[in-house]
Design a protein around this motif. Structure first.
Motif, PDB file in Angstrom:
ATOM      1  N   MET A   1       0.836  -1.203   0.000  1.00 43.73           N
ATOM      2  CA  MET A   1       0.000   0.000   0.000  1.00 43.73           C
ATOM      3  C   MET A   1       0.869   1.251   0.000  1.00 43.73           C
ATOM      4  O   MET A   1       1.981   1.238   0.537  1.00 43.73           O
ATOM      5  N   GLU A   2       0.340   2.329  -0.576  1.00 47.72           N
ATOM      6  CA  GLU A   2       1.099   3.571  -0.674  1.00 47.72           C
ATOM      7  C   GLU A   2       1.126   4.308   0.658  1.00 47.72           C
ATOM      8  O   GLU A   2       0.094   4.471   1.320  1.00 47.72           O
ATOM      9  N   ILE A   3       2.304   4.748   1.043  1.00 51.01           N
ATOM     10  CA  ILE A   3       2.452   5.592   2.227  1.00 51.01           C
ATOM     11  C   ILE A   3       2.449   7.043   1.779  1.00 51.01           C
ATOM     12  O   ILE A   3       3.160   7.425   0.838  1.00 51.01           O
ATOM     13  N   VAL A   4       1.644   7.871   2.431  1.00 57.34           N
ATOM     14  CA  VAL A   4       1.639   9.303   2.160  1.00 57.34           C
ATOM     15  C   VAL A   4       1.924  10.040   3.463  1.00 57.34           C
ATOM     16  O   VAL A   4       1.301   9.768   4.496  1.00 57.34           O
ATOM     17  N   VAL A   5       2.909  10.924   3.435  1.00 56.44           N
ATOM     18  CA  VAL A   5       3.239  11.755   4.596  1.00 56.44           C
ATOM     19  C   VAL A   5       2.500  13.076   4.451  1.00 56.44           C
ATOM     20  O   VAL A   5       2.587  13.743   3.414  1.00 56.44           O
ATOM     21  N   GLN A   6       1.750  13.443   5.475  1.00 57.98           N
ATOM     22  CA  GLN A   6       0.992  14.694   5.472  1.00 57.98           C
ATOM     23  C   GLN A   6       1.490  15.567   6.612  1.00 57.98           C
ATOM     24  O   GLN A   6       1.367  15.198   7.775  1.00 57.98           O
ATOM     25  N   LYS A   7       2.050  16.729   6.258  1.00 57.29           N
ATOM     26  CA  LYS A   7       2.578  17.635   7.284  1.00 57.29           C
ATOM     27  C   LYS A   7       1.671  18.849   7.432  1.00 57.29           C
ATOM     28  O   LYS A   7       1.290  19.483   6.445  1.00 57.29           O
ATOM     29  N   PHE A   8       1.347  19.179   8.682  1.00 53.75           N
ATOM     30  CA  PHE A   8       0.479  20.308   8.980  1.00 53.75           C
ATOM     31  C   PHE A   8       1.200  21.280   9.901  1.00 53.75           C
ATOM     32  O   PHE A   8       1.675  20.899  10.974  1.00 53.75           O
ATOM     33  N   GLY A   9       1.262  22.547   9.486  1.00 46.31           N
ATOM     34  CA  GLY A   9       1.971  23.572  10.240  1.00 46.31           C
ATOM     35  C   GLY A   9       1.143  24.148  11.369  1.00 46.31           C
ATOM     36  O   GLY A   9       0.002  23.746  11.616  1.00 46.31           O
ATOM     37  N   GLY A  10       1.732  25.137  12.040  1.00 48.12           N
ATOM     38  CA  GLY A  10       1.115  25.712  13.230  1.00 48.12           C
ATOM     39  C   GLY A  10      -0.250  26.312  12.999  1.00 48.12           C
ATOM     40  O   GLY A  10      -1.165  26.166  13.822  1.00 48.12           O
ATOM     41  N   THR A  11      -0.440  27.010  11.864  1.00 51.34           N
ATOM     42  CA  THR A  11      -1.747  27.603  11.592  1.00 51.34           C
ATOM     43  C   THR A  11      -2.785  26.536  11.297  1.00 51.34           C
ATOM     44  O   THR A  11      -3.980  26.734  11.543  1.00 51.34           O
ATOM     45  N   SER A  12      -2.357  25.390  10.780  1.00 50.27           N
ATOM     46  CA  SER A  12      -3.297  24.321  10.434  1.00 50.27           C
ATOM     47  C   SER A  12      -3.816  23.577  11.655  1.00 50.27           C
ATOM     48  O   SER A  12      -4.861  22.928  11.586  1.00 50.27           O
ATOM     49  N   VAL A  13      -3.092  23.631  12.758  1.00 48.60           N
ATOM     50  CA  VAL A  13      -3.532  22.926  13.972  1.00 48.60           C
ATOM     51  C   VAL A  13      -4.014  23.893  15.051  1.00 48.60           C
ATOM     52  O   VAL A  13      -4.197  23.517  16.200  1.00 48.60           O
ATOM     53  N   ALA A  14      -4.272  25.142  14.657  1.00 48.47           N
ATOM     54  CA  ALA A  14      -4.490  26.213  15.635  1.00 48.47           C
ATOM     55  C   ALA A  14      -5.871  26.214  16.278  1.00 48.47           C
ATOM     56  O   ALA A  14      -6.052  26.861  17.312  1.00 48.47           O
ATOM     57  N   SER A  15      -6.849  25.514  15.705  1.00 56.54           N
ATOM     58  CA  SER A  15      -8.194  25.544  16.272  1.00 56.54           C
ATOM     59  C   SER A  15      -8.835  24.169  16.170  1.00 56.54           C
ATOM     60  O   SER A  15      -8.441  23.340  15.345  1.00 56.54           O
ATOM     61  N   PRO A  16      -9.874  23.918  16.985  1.00 55.04           N
ATOM     62  CA  PRO A  16     -10.568  22.627  16.894  1.00 55.04           C
ATOM     63  C   PRO A  16     -11.138  22.354  15.506  1.00 55.04           C
ATOM     64  O   PRO A  16     -11.072  21.207  15.023  1.00 55.04           O
ATOM     65  N   ASP A  17     -11.690  23.372  14.855  1.00 54.37           N
ATOM     66  CA  ASP A  17     -12.256  23.175  13.515  1.00 54.37           C
ATOM     67  C   ASP A  17     -11.181  22.742  12.514  1.00 54.37           C
ATOM     68  O   ASP A  17     -11.411  21.862  11.680  1.00 54.37           O
ATOM     69  N   LEU A  18     -10.016  23.369  12.590  1.00 55.66           N
ATOM     70  CA  LEU A  18      -8.927  23.007  11.681  1.00 55.66           C
ATOM     71  C   LEU A  18      -8.417  21.608  11.974  1.00 55.66           C
ATOM     72  O   LEU A  18      -8.113  20.846  11.051  1.00 55.66           O
ATOM     73  N   ARG A  19      -8.327  21.267  13.233  1.00 60.10           N
ATOM     74  CA  ARG A  19      -7.863  19.922  13.576  1.00 60.10           C
ATOM     75  C   ARG A  19      -8.864  18.860  13.105  1.00 60.10           C
ATOM     76  O   ARG A  19      -8.468  17.746  12.737  1.00 60.10           O
TER      77      ARG A  19
END
Length: 243
Positions: A1-19
């Motif tokens: 199966m394909e492995i995909v790495v997904q990186k999320f920066g500080g603004t992307s994890v900043a709120s419950p809705d974004l998370r």
């Protein structure tokens, strides 16, 4: 199966809705038959409670080896908080997930505290979790030295972590999530008709990053080029295909 790495920066994890959006992107990747591996930065930016710069303010400035060693220990806390919160959220949706620090993920560095270089990556623990159906959520920006000291990889270190992990896992792609739809022809905050650039070569992205474009750290581009893994710059808030 394909492995995909997904990186999320500080603004992307900043709120419950974004998370919530991050969790859904990881779950969507798994539903499509891929094996997602998530890399996260600390929550928010300077002034936010768990942001890296906010943590640094707790101890002020100094110049000695012990200070730098202790500073790395402190700075690593922000990403740990992000990883645990996001992993718990994915578990709440009924999917197995586990939070891993950089050193639990097998990232070994030298002891150039505050700007360490990665020496090697032991991928075995990540692969064990993937084979057991877990979505690993890995702290960006950090590793551990051969002497057992927690280290950080310098500014933009979470991008570096994503590329290092992608290389170690022989990932199909590395997705870097930000707050724009991809690399733009101009800053969309100032140029209304700025467009997303569909495709760039590694060197072009590297030069843009070196010139101050903040979509990705140049070191991460170098690492992706070394392993010939496609980098995709995408928007956390949309399903745009990105650059």
């Amino acid at each position: 199966m394909e492995i995909v790495v997904q990186k999320f920066g500080g603004t992307s994890v900043a709120s419950p809705d974004l998370r919530e959006k991050i969790a859904q992107k990881a779950i969507s990747a798994m539903k499509s038959g891929k094996l997602p591996v998530i890399v996260v930065s600390a929550i928010g930016r300077n002034g936010d409670p768990y942001a890296t710069d906010t943590l640094i303010l707790l101890i002020g400035n100094s110049k000695n080896d012990i200070y730098n060693r202790n500073k790395d220990l402190l700075m690593s806390c922000g990403e740990i908080i992000s990883a645990v919160i996001l992993s718990n959220l994915i578990n709440n949706y009924g999917y197995k997930s586990v939070a891993l620090t950089g050193f639990q993920a097998g990232i070994i560095t030298n002891e150039n505290f505050n700007n360490a270089s990665v020496l090697s990556v032991d991928r075995s623990k990540i692969m064990d979790y993937l084979n057991e159906g877990y979505i690993p959520v890995i702290t960006g920006f950090q590793g551990i030295s051969e002497n057992g000291n927690i280290t950080t990889l310098g500014r933009g270190g979470s991008d570096t972590t994503a590329s290092i992990i992608g290389e170690a896992l022989d990932a199909e792609t590395i997705e870097i999530y930000t707050d724009v739809d991809g690399i733009m022809t101009a800053d969309p905050r100032y140029i209304k008709d700025a467009n997303v650039i569909d495709t760039l070569c590694y060197d072009e992205v590297y030069q843009l990053a070196r010139s101050g474009a903040k979509v990705i750290h140049p070191r991460a581009v170098e690492l992706a080029e070394r392993s010939n893994i496609p980098l995709i710059i995408k928007n956390t808030l949309s399903d745009a295909k990105g650059t």
